[in-house]
Write a protein that holds these residues in place. Structure first.
Motif, PDB file in Angstrom:
ATOM      1  N   LEU A 201     -11.331  10.877  -0.661  1.00 37.59           N
ATOM      2  CA  LEU A 201     -11.622  11.061  -2.084  1.00 37.59           C
ATOM      3  C   LEU A 201     -13.133  11.078  -2.317  1.00 37.59           C
ATOM      4  O   LEU A 201     -13.892  10.445  -1.566  1.00 37.59           O
ATOM      5  CB  LEU A 201     -10.979   9.939  -2.901  1.00 37.59           C
ATOM      6  N   PRO A 202     -13.617  11.771  -3.356  1.00 40.35           N
ATOM      7  CA  PRO A 202     -15.070  11.851  -3.603  1.00 40.35           C
ATOM      8  C   PRO A 202     -15.675  10.470  -3.864  1.00 40.35           C
ATOM      9  O   PRO A 202     -15.140   9.672  -4.633  1.00 40.35           O
ATOM     10  CB  PRO A 202     -15.168  12.738  -4.856  1.00 40.35           C
ATOM     11  N   ALA A 203     -16.791  10.208  -3.201  1.00 44.92           N
ATOM     12  CA  ALA A 203     -17.557   8.952  -3.374  1.00 44.92           C
ATOM     13  C   ALA A 203     -16.661   7.730  -3.157  1.00 44.92           C
ATOM     14  O   ALA A 203     -16.788   6.724  -3.875  1.00 44.92           O
ATOM     15  CB  ALA A 203     -18.218   8.910  -4.755  1.00 44.92           C
ATOM     16  N   TRP A 204     -15.801   7.780  -2.164  1.00 48.72           N
ATOM     17  CA  TRP A 204     -14.870   6.674  -1.920  1.00 48.72           C
ATOM     18  C   TRP A 204     -15.609   5.439  -1.428  1.00 48.72           C
ATOM     19  O   TRP A 204     -16.474   5.515  -0.531  1.00 48.72           O
ATOM     20  CB  TRP A 204     -13.818   7.089  -0.893  1.00 48.72           C
ATOM     21  N   ARG A 205     -15.246   4.289  -1.998  1.00 47.33           N
ATOM     22  CA  ARG A 205     -15.757   2.986  -1.553  1.00 47.33           C
ATOM     23  C   ARG A 205     -14.586   2.018  -1.487  1.00 47.33           C
ATOM     24  O   ARG A 205     -13.990   1.683  -2.513  1.00 47.33           O
ATOM     25  CB  ARG A 205     -16.833   2.453  -2.505  1.00 47.33           C
ATOM     26  N   ALA A 206     -14.245   1.585  -0.279  1.00 45.86           N
ATOM     27  CA  ALA A 206     -13.094   0.701  -0.091  1.00 45.86           C
ATOM     28  C   ALA A 206     -13.468  -0.734  -0.437  1.00 45.86           C
ATOM     29  O   ALA A 206     -14.578  -1.202  -0.155  1.00 45.86           O
ATOM     30  CB  ALA A 206     -12.597   0.770   1.345  1.00 45.86           C
ATOM     31  N   THR A 207     -12.539  -1.436  -1.080  1.00 43.53           N
ATOM     32  CA  THR A 207     -12.722  -2.854  -1.388  1.00 43.53           C
ATOM     33  C   THR A 207     -11.743  -3.744  -0.638  1.00 43.53           C
ATOM     34  O   THR A 207     -11.984  -4.940  -0.479  1.00 43.53           O
ATOM     35  CB  THR A 207     -12.561  -3.097  -2.905  1.00 43.53           C
ATOM     36  N   ASP A 208     -10.619  -3.198  -0.174  1.00 48.25           N
ATOM     37  CA  ASP A 208      -9.629  -3.995   0.567  1.00 48.25           C
ATOM     38  C   ASP A 208      -8.670  -3.036   1.252  1.00 48.25           C
ATOM     39  O   ASP A 208      -8.526  -1.875   0.841  1.00 48.25           O
ATOM     40  CB  ASP A 208      -8.870  -4.932  -0.380  1.00 48.25           C
ATOM     41  N   GLY A 209      -7.992  -3.525   2.275  1.00 48.94           N
ATOM     42  CA  GLY A 209      -7.020  -2.691   2.965  1.00 48.94           C
ATOM     43  C   GLY A 209      -6.285  -3.477   4.030  1.00 48.94           C
ATOM     44  O   GLY A 209      -6.795  -4.477   4.550  1.00 48.94           O
ATOM     45  N   SER A 210      -5.071  -3.046   4.368  1.00 43.82           N
ATOM     46  CA  SER A 210      -4.299  -3.727   5.402  1.00 43.82           C
ATOM     47  C   SER A 210      -3.258  -2.770   5.968  1.00 43.82           C
ATOM     48  O   SER A 210      -2.762  -1.872   5.284  1.00 43.82           O
ATOM     49  CB  SER A 210      -3.598  -4.974   4.836  1.00 43.82           C
ATOM     50  N   LEU A 211      -2.946  -2.978   7.246  1.00 48.16           N
ATOM     51  CA  LEU A 211      -1.857  -2.294   7.931  1.00 48.16           C
ATOM     52  C   LEU A 211      -0.922  -3.367   8.444  1.00 48.16           C
ATOM     53  O   LEU A 211      -1.348  -4.270   9.169  1.00 48.16           O
ATOM     54  CB  LEU A 211      -2.384  -1.443   9.088  1.00 48.16           C
ATOM     55  N   ALA A 212       0.353  -3.299   8.063  1.00 46.85           N
ATOM     56  CA  ALA A 212       1.290  -4.350   8.445  1.00 46.85           C
ATOM     57  C   ALA A 212       2.695  -3.789   8.470  1.00 46.85           C
ATOM     58  O   ALA A 212       2.952  -2.681   7.985  1.00 46.85           O
ATOM     59  CB  ALA A 212       1.204  -5.536   7.477  1.00 46.85           C
ATOM     60  N   GLU A 213       3.585  -4.576   9.041  1.00 44.71           N
ATOM     61  CA  GLU A 213       5.000  -4.251   9.030  1.00 44.71           C
ATOM     62  C   GLU A 213       5.701  -5.283   8.158  1.00 44.71           C
ATOM     63  O   GLU A 213       5.784  -6.456   8.507  1.00 44.71           O
ATOM     64  CB  GLU A 213       5.572  -4.262  10.449  1.00 44.71           C
ATOM     65  N   ILE A 214       6.174  -4.857   6.997  1.00 45.88           N
ATOM     66  CA  ILE A 214       6.780  -5.748   6.014  1.00 45.88           C
ATOM     67  C   ILE A 214       8.273  -5.484   5.984  1.00 45.88           C
ATOM     68  O   ILE A 214       8.703  -4.361   5.687  1.00 45.88           O
ATOM     69  CB  ILE A 214       6.160  -5.538   4.619  1.00 45.88           C
ATOM     70  N   ALA A 215       9.056  -6.519   6.307  1.00 47.69           N
ATOM     71  CA  ALA A 215      10.516  -6.398   6.333  1.00 47.69           C
ATOM     72  C   ALA A 215      10.952  -5.237   7.225  1.00 47.69           C
ATOM     73  O   ALA A 215      11.891  -4.515   6.902  1.00 47.69           O
ATOM     74  CB  ALA A 215      11.070  -6.243   4.921  1.00 47.69           C
ATOM     75  N   GLY A 216      10.255  -5.069   8.343  1.00 46.26           N
ATOM     76  CA  GLY A 216      10.598  -4.008   9.265  1.00 46.26           C
ATOM     77  C   GLY A 216      10.111  -2.638   8.866  1.00 46.26           C
ATOM     78  O   GLY A 216      10.443  -1.652   9.542  1.00 46.26           O
ATOM     79  N   MET A 217       9.316  -2.530   7.794  1.00 48.47           N
ATOM     80  CA  MET A 217       8.836  -1.238   7.309  1.00 48.47           C
ATOM     81  C   MET A 217       7.326  -1.164   7.510  1.00 48.47           C
ATOM     82  O   MET A 217       6.584  -1.942   6.903  1.00 48.47           O
ATOM     83  CB  MET A 217       9.170  -1.055   5.828  1.00 48.47           C
ATOM     84  N   PRO A 218       6.830  -0.249   8.346  1.00 49.57           N
ATOM     85  CA  PRO A 218       5.378  -0.082   8.480  1.00 49.57           C
ATOM     86  C   PRO A 218       4.762   0.283   7.133  1.00 49.57           C
ATOM     87  O   PRO A 218       5.234   1.199   6.445  1.00 49.57           O
ATOM     88  CB  PRO A 218       5.261   1.064   9.492  1.00 49.57           C
ATOM     89  N   THR A 219       3.704  -0.437   6.773  1.00 47.31           N
ATOM     90  CA  THR A 219       3.115  -0.308   5.440  1.00 47.31           C
ATOM     91  C   THR A 219       1.600  -0.286   5.534  1.00 47.31           C
ATOM     92  O   THR A 219       1.005  -1.081   6.268  1.00 47.31           O
ATOM     93  CB  THR A 219       3.559  -1.470   4.533  1.00 47.31           C
ATOM     94  N   SER A 220       0.986   0.622   4.779  1.00 47.29           N
ATOM     95  CA  SER A 220      -0.475   0.636   4.645  1.00 47.29           C
ATOM     96  C   SER A 220      -0.826   0.424   3.175  1.00 47.29           C
ATOM     97  O   SER A 220      -0.188   0.994   2.290  1.00 47.29           O
ATOM     98  CB  SER A 220      -1.065   1.966   5.145  1.00 47.29           C
ATOM     99  N   ARG A 238      -0.439   2.578  -1.682  1.00 47.62           N
ATOM    100  CA  ARG A 238       0.432   2.006  -0.650  1.00 47.62           C
ATOM    101  C   ARG A 238       1.377   3.088  -0.133  1.00 47.62           C
ATOM    102  O   ARG A 238       1.959   3.853  -0.906  1.00 47.62           O
ATOM    103  CB  ARG A 238       1.238   0.837  -1.212  1.00 47.62           C
ATOM    104  N   HIS A 239       1.530   3.127   1.200  1.00 54.11           N
ATOM    105  CA  HIS A 239       2.497   4.004   1.861  1.00 54.11           C
ATOM    106  C   HIS A 239       3.483   3.130   2.631  1.00 54.11           C
ATOM    107  O   HIS A 239       3.065   2.212   3.358  1.00 54.11           O
ATOM    108  CB  HIS A 239       1.811   4.973   2.826  1.00 54.11           C
ATOM    109  N   VAL A 240       4.760   3.406   2.476  1.00 55.15           N
ATOM    110  CA  VAL A 240       5.815   2.657   3.167  1.00 55.15           C
ATOM    111  C   VAL A 240       6.717   3.654   3.878  1.00 55.15           C
ATOM    112  O   VAL A 240       7.156   4.645   3.269  1.00 55.15           O
ATOM    113  CB  VAL A 240       6.651   1.811   2.177  1.00 55.15           C
ATOM    114  N   ILE A 241       6.995   3.399   5.157  1.00 52.34           N
ATOM    115  CA  ILE A 241       7.949   4.208   5.908  1.00 52.34           C
ATOM    116  C   ILE A 241       9.199   3.367   6.107  1.00 52.34           C
ATOM    117  O   ILE A 241       9.175   2.354   6.813  1.00 52.34           O
ATOM    118  CB  ILE A 241       7.371   4.670   7.252  1.00 52.34           C
ATOM    119  N   ALA A 242      10.277   3.761   5.440  1.00 50.98           N
ATOM    120  CA  ALA A 242      11.532   2.998   5.457  1.00 50.98           C
ATOM    121  C   ALA A 242      12.574   3.765   6.256  1.00 50.98           C
ATOM    122  O   ALA A 242      12.677   4.999   6.144  1.00 50.98           O
ATOM    123  CB  ALA A 242      12.022   2.757   4.035  1.00 50.98           C
TER     124      ALA A 242
END
Length: 334
Positions: A201-220, A238-242
């Motif tokens: 995204l234009p002029a993106w500045r991240a403030t927080d982020g995580s990659l985890a598996e929540i309840a068996g679902m990979p989540t970003s 948030r992206h969830v692969i269920a």
């Protein structure tokens, strides 16, 4: 005769005097004579017996043998790591049980999720909320927010927006898109690309982020700011692969507000981000386990004693329930 008797008495007297003299020399000294003190003797070192069986050699005690002293001062002492094997009854040595550790997911540096699926030959089929039954998706609906049609969101599954607040130029909103993923791929490898679309995204500045598996679902999950139409926007994505049965789905949520409305919209946006849920419906015929009453702290229960009544739950945040609904009391309320 008289002379012989005298000589006998004289000899006896001499012998007695000699005996007394010998005993006098061998006796203890007079009290007036000073006694020489004995030199100090070394005391034996303190030993402790480590074996419980008799006739076991003694070894010196080691102080604080069970504690590991940290290198930093004033740090708390922590117990030393246990042995790899522990003795079990019957003399059998049982190995120590080691808890499984989660495999970390390394973020990809290039390629969005769309790019990843295209390269893997995976088709993305957009889903419609009106007849979607594969997953349970809960989207909290804050007070003053409502469903809105938004032609700017491609393949929108649901879009809600603040109809009361805002700065007159931009309305805080939440968008959900759902795709069925048709093809073979590794969900954890796919979710490692979950940051890239936001980072572009234009002029993106991240403030927080995580990659985890929540309840068996990979989540970003990633949060930050970017520029759009001369405005600075704050977003949480948030992206969830269920996986349900043989099928896989990509569920994406984006909650966005203008920077000057971040504080005013904080309660609403936090409720959406924290309350958003994706779950797999229970199989047909499955029943939920009976609810257990909460026990107040410090109040023990005993067999035969009825459990105290559970405290009344706090009023739930109004939610918009999307897709298949097998959970009761989930719906839109005002």
């Amino acid at each position: 005769m008289t002379t012989i008797a005298r000589r006998s008495r004289t000899l006896a007297t001499s012998v007695a005097a000699a005996v007394v003299g010998v005993l006098g020399l061998a006796g203890t000294p007079a009290f007036a004579q000073p006694v020489q003190p004995l030199p100090p003797q070394p005391s034996p070192s303190v030993l402790s017996q480590t074996a419980a069986t008799p006739h076991t050699a003694l070894t010196p005690a080691v102080p604080n043998a069970a504690l590991t002293v940290p290198a930093t001062p004033d740090a708390a002492l922590t117990p030393a790591a246990p042995n790899a094997a522990t003795a079990a009854p019957g003399g059998v040595t049982a190995p120590q049980v080691v808890a499984p550790t989660a495999v970390p997911i390394t973020p990809a540096t290039a390629g969005t999720l769309t790019d990843f699926f295209r390269d893997k030959g995976v088709a993305l089929e957009p889903q419609n909320s009106s007849d979607f039954k594969a997953l349970n998706i809960v989207l909290p609906m804050p007070r003053g927010w409502a469903h809105v049609p938004d032609p700017n969101v491609a393949d929108a599954f649901a879009v809600i927006a603040d109809r009361v607040g805002g700065n007159g130029l931009y309305s805080s909103n939440a968008q959900i898109v759902v795709y069925k993923l048709v093809g073979d791929f590794d969900p954890k490898e796919a979710i490692s690309h979950g940051f890239v679309d936001s980072q572009q995204l234009p002029a993106w500045r991240a403030t927080d982020g995580s990659l985890a598996e929540i309840a068996g679902m990979p989540t970003s999950t990633i949060e930050g700011t970017y520029r759009e139409n001369n405005m600075t926007l704050n977003t949480s994505r948030r992206h969830v692969i269920a996986t349900t049965g043989p099928d896989k789905y990509l569920v994406s949520l984006a909650v966005t507000t203008s920077v000057d409305q971040v504080i005013a919209a904080a309660d609403a946006t936090d409720a959406i981000v924290r309350g958003f849920k994706v779950s797999v419906p229970a199989p047909p015929g499955a029943t939920a386990p009976p609810a257990q009453a909460a026990v107040p702290p410090g109040q023990p229960t005993s067999p035969g004693q009825p459990a105290p009544a559970a405290a009344q739950p706090a009023p739930a945040t109004p939610s918009a329930a999307l897709g298949a609904q097998t959970q009761p009391n989930i719906g839109l309320s005002g």
